[in-house]
Design a protein around this motif. Structure first.
Motif, PDB file in Angstrom:
ATOM      1  N   THR A  64    -105.691 -15.173 -39.145  1.00 41.88           N
ATOM      2  CA  THR A  64    -104.275 -15.481 -39.271  1.00 41.88           C
ATOM      3  C   THR A  64    -104.118 -16.647 -40.224  1.00 41.88           C
ATOM      4  O   THR A  64    -104.729 -17.694 -40.051  1.00 41.88           O
ATOM      5  N   GLU A 102     -95.672 -13.353 -39.222  1.00 39.01           N
ATOM      6  CA  GLU A 102     -97.083 -13.733 -39.287  1.00 39.01           C
ATOM      7  C   GLU A 102     -97.720 -13.190 -40.566  1.00 39.01           C
ATOM      8  O   GLU A 102     -97.381 -12.111 -41.041  1.00 39.01           O
ATOM      9  N   LYS A 132     -98.700 -18.474 -38.876  1.00 36.47           N
ATOM     10  CA  LYS A 132     -98.035 -18.014 -37.660  1.00 36.47           C
ATOM     11  C   LYS A 132     -96.533 -18.083 -37.890  1.00 36.47           C
ATOM     12  O   LYS A 132     -96.054 -18.868 -38.700  1.00 36.47           O
TER      13      LYS A 132
END
Length: 115
Positions: free
Chosen positions: A2, A74, A5
């Motif tokens: 990731t 995201e 976020k």
């Protein structure tokens, strides 16, 4: 992994995370082998965001797996092994050779839950 976020956590907790059968809209860039590898496809080149149903073979398996649990807003980077990309055959359409890793950077713009 990731990269970014969303500003707020998934608003409805688990119910607003990507699952199989959901329809998603993404911006993405797809490269051969690494972030610095040759670009072979992108939503920019296609004229804008792309929408597809997760788990319906509209994207390579590595993308279907990689978007699981994402929340709108995201951004993820996916390092996709050849077995979950184009395999031994590669892709004639995208001029991707066989047995190569793929690297995708994608941003989940919209999520429509399976009904």
């Amino acid at each position: 992994k990731t990269v970014q976020k969303p500003k707020d956590p998934c608003p409805d907790g688990q119910s607003s995370r990507v699952r199989r059968g959901d329809t998603i809209t993404i911006n993405y860039e797809a490269r051969v082998a690494s972030p610095g590898g040759p670009l072979y496809d992108s939503s920019t080149e296609r004229g804008g965001p792309v929408t597809f149903r997760v788990g319906s073979a509209q994207a390579v398996n590595g993308v279907d797996i990689g978007v699981y649990d994402m929340c709108p807003g995201e951004v993820r980077e996916l390092d996709i092994p050849a077995s979950l990309g184009y395999g031994r055959a590669g892709s004639v359409v995208f001029d991707v050779p066989g047995d190569v890793r793929l690297w995708w950077r994608l941003e989940l713009l919209q999520l429509e839950k399976k009904k």
